[in-house]
Design an enzyme around this catalytic site. Structure first.
Site, PDB file in Angstrom:
ATOM      1  N   SER A 224       0.810  -0.907   0.226  1.00  0.00           N
ATOM      2  CA  SER A 224       0.001  -0.227  -0.389  1.00  0.00           C
ATOM      3  C   SER A 224       0.662   1.579   0.315  1.00  0.00           C
ATOM      4  CB  SER A 224      -0.552  -0.015   0.959  1.00  0.00           C
ATOM      5  OG  SER A 224       0.073  -0.244   2.790  1.00  0.00           O
TER       6      SER A 224
ATOM      7  N   HIS B 229      -0.605   5.931   6.932  1.00  0.00           N
ATOM      8  CA  HIS B 229       0.747   5.930   5.296  1.00  0.00           C
ATOM      9  C   HIS B 229       0.395   7.152   5.085  1.00  0.00           C
ATOM     10  CE1 HIS B 229      -1.714   1.768   5.378  1.00  0.00           C
ATOM     11  NE2 HIS B 229      -0.332   1.451   3.904  1.00  0.00           N
TER      12      HIS B 229
END
Length: 264
Positions: free
Chosen positions: A40, A246
């Site tokens: 990711s 993230h």
């Protein structure tokens, strides 16, 4: 931060030498056949509200930004959210061949269960968090080297003429500013940063065993832009939950892309 000013200076000088203004690839890095592999952090989770597909690939992700600026002869965007070494082997490496000249990769976090660790640290107490981190660190030391060796060996076999850039993971928190920062306490933040450092260390050690593989350390680029800093390039616990921890779009363009360019 724990990193020395010498490391930060070295990262800055390396980046300056390798990049043109604005983080675009240097002329010598342009062209070629580029394949972006990984999890990711390479697909771009957290960098947009509008993903391209079920792999959560983003036009704000560093591989996409690189190919937009550098115009390689071909670009294959394989990185996918949730990927680990096994799924990269089974579903991404088919994009490689003898004509591939450049490969990017992030992998390791999912192989040691880092997503589960984050969930435990957010929902549980200090003891459960540090226990989960310790378990992941144990896997990173004992199991991850062999996992990465297999993956790197197969990448080299499938793309024998490629320069392979393996990017690491940032530290999540600026511990020097932690006392005035809401969210997880300093015990959890310290454990998570230490785990990220260990993960990067294991990855860098394995990368060094392979010719024409380069480890790109992103930590220096995120310095001053971690959680608890005024201008963070990382999501804290947020909605959607998958974005948590993230990089934001700024983290991709200001952290990952320059680190990738510097490795070239």
């Amino acid at each position: 931060m724990r990193r020395s000013s010498l490391l930060a200076a070295a990262v800055s000088l390396t980046a300056a030498a390798a990049m043109t203004i604005g983080g675009a690839p240097s002329a010598s890095a342009s062209g070629g056949n580029f394949v972006a592999l990984g999890d990711s952090y390479s697909s771009g989770v957290g960098s947009t509200d509008n993903y391209l597909n079920g792999c959560d690939q983003s036009t704000a992700a560093y591989p996409y930004l690189y190919q937009q600026a550098g115009s390689p002869s071909s670009f294959s965007f394989q990185a996918c959210t949730g990927a680990n070494a096994s799924s990269i082997e089974s579903s991404q490496l088919s994009a490689l061949n003898s004509g591939t000249t450049l490969v990017s990769l992030t992998d390791g976090g999912n192989d040691v269960g880092f997503a589960s660790v984050m969930q435990t640290c957010v929902l549980g107490g200090d003891s459960s968090c540090t226990s989960a981190v310790s378990s992941a660190e144990s896997k990173a030391r004992s199991q991850l080297p062999a996992i990465l060796d297999t993956l790197y060996s197969d990448i080299r076999s499938d793309a024998p003429n490629a320069h392979v850039v393996v990017l690491g993971y940032p530290e999540f928190y600026d511990l020097s500013r932690s006392s005035g920062c809401i969210g997880l306490d300093k015990t959890k933040r310290t454990a998570l940063d230490n785990a990220a450092d260990l993960l990067d260390s294991v990855i860098a050690t394995e990368v060094a065993k392979y010719a024409d593989f380069t480890f790109a350390d992103v930590r220096g680029y995120f310095s001053g832009h971690e959680l608890c800093d005024g201008s963070a390039w990382l999501h804290a616990v947020t909605w959607p939950i998958t974005d948590s921890y993230h990089p934001t779009a700024d983290g991709q363009s200001g952290g990952y892309l320059p680190a990738f360019n510097a490795a070239l």
